[in-house]
Design a protein around this motif. Structure first.
Motif, PDB file in Angstrom:
ATOM      1  N   MET A 176       4.864  -0.917  11.750  1.00 33.11           N
ATOM      2  CA  MET A 176       3.433  -1.237  11.651  1.00 33.11           C
ATOM      3  C   MET A 176       3.187  -2.247  10.540  1.00 33.11           C
ATOM      4  O   MET A 176       3.891  -2.252   9.518  1.00 33.11           O
ATOM      5  CB  MET A 176       2.622   0.033  11.375  1.00 33.11           C
ATOM      6  N   ASP A 177       2.179  -3.083  10.735  1.00 31.16           N
ATOM      7  CA  ASP A 177       1.768  -4.045   9.718  1.00 31.16           C
ATOM      8  C   ASP A 177       0.630  -3.414   8.919  1.00 31.16           C
ATOM      9  O   ASP A 177      -0.551  -3.569   9.246  1.00 31.16           O
ATOM     10  CB  ASP A 177       1.331  -5.352  10.383  1.00 31.16           C
ATOM     11  N   ILE A 178       1.019  -2.653   7.888  1.00 33.86           N
ATOM     12  CA  ILE A 178       0.044  -1.971   7.049  1.00 33.86           C
ATOM     13  C   ILE A 178      -0.212  -2.802   5.796  1.00 33.86           C
ATOM     14  O   ILE A 178       0.732  -3.243   5.125  1.00 33.86           O
ATOM     15  CB  ILE A 178       0.538  -0.563   6.629  1.00 33.86           C
ATOM     16  N   ARG A 179      -1.469  -3.010   5.513  1.00 34.54           N
ATOM     17  CA  ARG A 179      -1.832  -3.776   4.324  1.00 34.54           C
ATOM     18  C   ARG A 179      -2.801  -2.969   3.456  1.00 34.54           C
ATOM     19  O   ARG A 179      -3.588  -2.169   3.965  1.00 34.54           O
ATOM     20  CB  ARG A 179      -2.471  -5.114   4.712  1.00 34.54           C
ATOM     21  N   VAL A 180      -2.701  -3.210   2.149  1.00 37.31           N
ATOM     22  CA  VAL A 180      -3.549  -2.490   1.196  1.00 37.31           C
ATOM     23  C   VAL A 180      -4.295  -3.502   0.343  1.00 37.31           C
ATOM     24  O   VAL A 180      -3.699  -4.474  -0.138  1.00 37.31           O
ATOM     25  CB  VAL A 180      -2.712  -1.554   0.301  1.00 37.31           C
ATOM     26  N   ALA A 181      -5.587  -3.273   0.170  1.00 40.71           N
ATOM     27  CA  ALA A 181      -6.404  -4.130  -0.690  1.00 40.71           C
ATOM     28  C   ALA A 181      -7.089  -3.246  -1.729  1.00 40.71           C
ATOM     29  O   ALA A 181      -7.737  -2.256  -1.373  1.00 40.71           O
ATOM     30  CB  ALA A 181      -7.439  -4.891   0.127  1.00 40.71           C
ATOM     31  N   ILE A 182      -6.879  -3.587  -2.995  1.00 39.73           N
ATOM     32  CA  ILE A 182      -7.507  -2.834  -4.084  1.00 39.73           C
ATOM     33  C   ILE A 182      -8.702  -3.634  -4.592  1.00 39.73           C
ATOM     34  O   ILE A 182      -8.560  -4.796  -4.989  1.00 39.73           O
ATOM     35  CB  ILE A 182      -6.507  -2.579  -5.226  1.00 39.73           C
ATOM     36  N   ASP A 183      -9.867  -3.028  -4.569  1.00 37.60           N
ATOM     37  CA  ASP A 183     -11.076  -3.684  -5.054  1.00 37.60           C
ATOM     38  C   ASP A 183     -10.942  -3.916  -6.553  1.00 37.60           C
ATOM     39  O   ASP A 183     -10.691  -2.981  -7.325  1.00 37.60           O
ATOM     40  CB  ASP A 183     -12.307  -2.821  -4.754  1.00 37.60           C
ATOM     41  N   ARG A 184     -11.114  -5.179  -6.981  1.00 39.04           N
ATOM     42  CA  ARG A 184     -10.894  -5.530  -8.384  1.00 39.04           C
ATOM     43  C   ARG A 184     -11.966  -4.959  -9.323  1.00 39.04           C
ATOM     44  O   ARG A 184     -11.803  -4.967 -10.535  1.00 39.04           O
ATOM     45  CB  ARG A 184     -10.840  -7.049  -8.573  1.00 39.04           C
ATOM     46  N   LYS A 185     -13.079  -4.449  -8.768  1.00 36.93           N
ATOM     47  CA  LYS A 185     -14.149  -3.888  -9.608  1.00 36.93           C
ATOM     48  C   LYS A 185     -14.138  -2.366  -9.620  1.00 36.93           C
ATOM     49  O   LYS A 185     -14.230  -1.739 -10.676  1.00 36.93           O
ATOM     50  CB  LYS A 185     -15.513  -4.385  -9.111  1.00 36.93           C
ATOM     51  N   THR A 186     -14.019  -1.779  -8.416  1.00 38.62           N
ATOM     52  CA  THR A 186     -14.102  -0.312  -8.337  1.00 38.62           C
ATOM     53  C   THR A 186     -12.740   0.354  -8.369  1.00 38.62           C
ATOM     54  O   THR A 186     -12.634   1.543  -8.671  1.00 38.62           O
ATOM     55  CB  THR A 186     -14.825   0.097  -7.048  1.00 38.62           C
ATOM     56  N   GLY A 187     -11.703  -0.387  -7.996  1.00 36.15           N
ATOM     57  CA  GLY A 187     -10.366   0.199  -7.946  1.00 36.15           C
ATOM     58  C   GLY A 187     -10.085   0.925  -6.644  1.00 36.15           C
ATOM     59  O   GLY A 187      -9.013   1.521  -6.468  1.00 36.15           O
ATOM     60  N   ARG A 188     -11.031   0.859  -5.700  1.00 38.75           N
ATOM     61  CA  ARG A 188     -10.845   1.559  -4.423  1.00 38.75           C
ATOM     62  C   ARG A 188      -9.767   0.858  -3.604  1.00 38.75           C
ATOM     63  O   ARG A 188      -9.794  -0.355  -3.436  1.00 38.75           O
ATOM     64  CB  ARG A 188     -12.157   1.598  -3.644  1.00 38.75           C
ATOM     65  N   ALA A 189      -8.799   1.648  -3.106  1.00 37.95           N
ATOM     66  CA  ALA A 189      -7.711   1.101  -2.292  1.00 37.95           C
ATOM     67  C   ALA A 189      -8.035   1.310  -0.813  1.00 37.95           C
ATOM     68  O   ALA A 189      -8.271   2.438  -0.375  1.00 37.95           O
ATOM     69  CB  ALA A 189      -6.402   1.775  -2.641  1.00 37.95           C
TER      70      ALA A 189
END
Length: 541
Positions: free
Chosen positions: A49-62
């Motif tokens: 699977m092509d799983i990607r993760v993005a971490i919000d630079r302000k809240t830290g939410r992944a």
């Protein structure tokens, strides 16, 4: 562990702390975290699977997302990360090849192994960022002096702490038998900065000639300001060195400025170089004059320069010979490095004997070839004639200045010289043909019969053979091997063929054979001229 709201901000705080500690961009640490979380998610949902993760630079939410790409039917290989246009219609309106469908997936629970793997990914990324930062910091500092602290010594190599990284001072770059202990302060020259698989490597030196030049630049303000210029440096590290300087201000003595009041400036450099004795020499455009200066403290009687061979003969009085050569040849070796010339030192007696021998050889040549008595042959040699060609084709007035030579005698001398040269050429031509030389080579413009004979003896018998020769194979040259200049003998070197003439002749042969188009040569010359003009323009700018 799960990425919950309780530790979302902790991710950003950790990234900030690591970035501050390693002095790198916090964004790089966050990207490393995203990659590590994505890798952990793939181990949970499936590696295909092509799983990607993005971490919000302000809240830290992944945010965890799965990406599927639309491909042609025949190109579908990975059913977990790709889909056909037909399959994509249930997710997208009017899908096209190359479109992507992104859907959010639940965050993963990270077990002990996954957490350890994530930690390794983050550490690896941080190390790479650290290496990149170190390379960027030091790549432009090559050629400068740096102060550091010794960390340790490994197999004779010294590892130096240079503030934001480590550098290496190899044992062959140390002066003499220098030894260092941990926490010793050390000053070195940054010789090279290279990017290598295990990170950027900073190579230091204390034996490089440039190190001495930079030390003088630090001690002598006139050098730093450009009033005095260091033209050349030659060193025998830890023992002795010579440095050539020139002043662009007539009111400033370059040698005196470098020595300093009571030797204070030069002494500071000597102390840094473990007591290395330094000769400061005034530079001169005239190479013989410069060489006389470079051989100080020895006195020189005469200098004979052969510019083409890059060789120079120096004549010194008998009592000055050992001083000129120096202990174990040190003085003449450093002078040779400083001037870039191959120096041959001889005494006045040796030079006189050599000149006498040359005089006798030339006298014998004229006696045998022109059927002259010894006295008349000696007159020719005394007037500067060295070979038959000069006698045969010189202006007759130059022969008439010799005592006892009138017009009839001069004509007879030139006739005999020409007859002998013609006979020589005829014999050489016959010998060349016997050796297999072809007409294409014999008739090539610029080659004399004697040259053709010499080529044929070296198995160059056709114009094609000649065209494949390198210029140095014909004219000879010099090669530097292990710091020593070695002579390469050329086939046509006895005929005083220069390297430029050899280049022109070989290129002409290639053009005649159709191997090279003259138009290409013209375009190359125009490009070269254009590049030269651009370089000059940049320099002026």
């Amino acid at each position: 562990m799960a990425i919950t709201s309780a530790n979302q901000l902790e991710l950003l705080q950790t990234a900030e702390a690591v970035a501050r500690e390693k002095m790198i961009d916090p964004g790089l640490v966050v990207e490393a975290m995203e990659e590590s979380l994505a890798r952990a998610a793939k181990s949970r949902y499936g590696s295909e699977m092509d799983i990607r993760v993005a971490i919000d630079r302000k809240t830290g939410r992944a945010t965890f997302t799965r990406v599927r790409t639309v491909v042609e039917d025949e190109e579908l290989e990975n059913y977990q990360a790709e889909m056909t246009v037909e399959q994509a219609r249930q997710y997208l309106e009017d899908p096209k090849v190359g479109d992507t469908f992104v859907e959010e997936v639940p965050p993963v629970e990270m077990g002990r192994i996954a957490a350890q793997s994530a930690k390794q990914v983050i550490l690896q990324k941080v190390r790479e960022a650290e290496r990149d930062r170190q390379f960027e910091e030091f790549k432009d500092r090559a050629g400068t002096i740096i102060n550091g602290m010794v960390k340790r010594e490994e197999y004779g190599n010294v590892i130096v702490d240079v503030g934001t990284g480590e550098a290496i001072l190899r044992r062959n770059e140390k002066i003499g038998r220098e030894s260092y202990r941990p926490n010793d302060r050390i000053r070195c020259y940054i010789k090279d900065v290279r990017r290598e698989p295990r990170g950027p490597q900073i190579f230091l030196s204390r034996t490089a000639p440039e190190f001495m030049a930079e030390l003088f630049k630090m001690e002598v303000p006139e050098i730093y300001d450009g009033i005095i210029d260091i033209k050349a440096v030659a060193r025998d590290p830890g023992s002795r060195a010579k440095i050539a300087v020139i002043s662009y201000d007539n009111s400033i003595d370059p040698v005196g400025a470098c020595v300093g009041m009571r030797g204070s400036r030069v002494q500071a450099v000597v102390n840094e170089l473990q007591g290395e004795k330094i000769d400061i020499i005034p530079w001169n455009e005239d190479q013989p004059t410069f060489l006389v200066n470079a051989l100080q403290p020895a006195e020189v009687s005469k200098v004979v320069l052969d510019e083409e061979a890059g060789k120079i003969e120096v004549v010194v009085p008998e009592e000055q010979l050992s001083l000129a050569i120096g202990r174990r040849g040190q003085n003449v070796r450093l002078a040779s490095q400083l001037t870039g010339l191959d120096i041959d030192i001889m005494t006045e007696e040796e030079e006189s004997a050599r000149r006498q021998k040359e005089f006798e050889i030339r006298t014998q040549l004229f006696m045998e070839t022109l059927d002259l008595d010894e006295f008349f042959a000696q007159l020719l040699v005394s007037e500067g004639f060295t070979n038959l060609e000069e006698v045969a084709y010189v202006e007759q007035d130059e022969l008439l200045v010799i005592d006892g030579v009138d017009e009839g005698t001069a004509e007879e001398l030139q006739a005999r010289a020409r007859d002998f040269l013609e006979a020589q050429a005829k014999a050489a031509l016959e010998n060349a043909r016997a050796l297999g030389a072809e007409d294409s080579l014999i008739e090539f413009e610029g080659l004399t019969p004697q040259m053709v004979e010499a080529l044929a003896k070296d198995d160059v018998k056709t114009l094609e053979d000649f065209a494949t020769c390198a210029d140095w194979e014909l004219a000879g040259g010099w090669t530097t091997v292990d710091g020593q200049r070695v002579k390469d003998d050329g086939i046509l070197e006895p005929f005083d063929l220069s390297l430029e003439e050899a280049q022109d002749m070989v290129m002409t042969a290639r053009i005649n054979l159709g191997w090279v188009d003259p138009a290409d040569l013209v375009s190359e010359e125009e490009e070269s001229d254009a590049e030269g003009e651009e370089t000059e323009a940049e320099a002026e700018a």
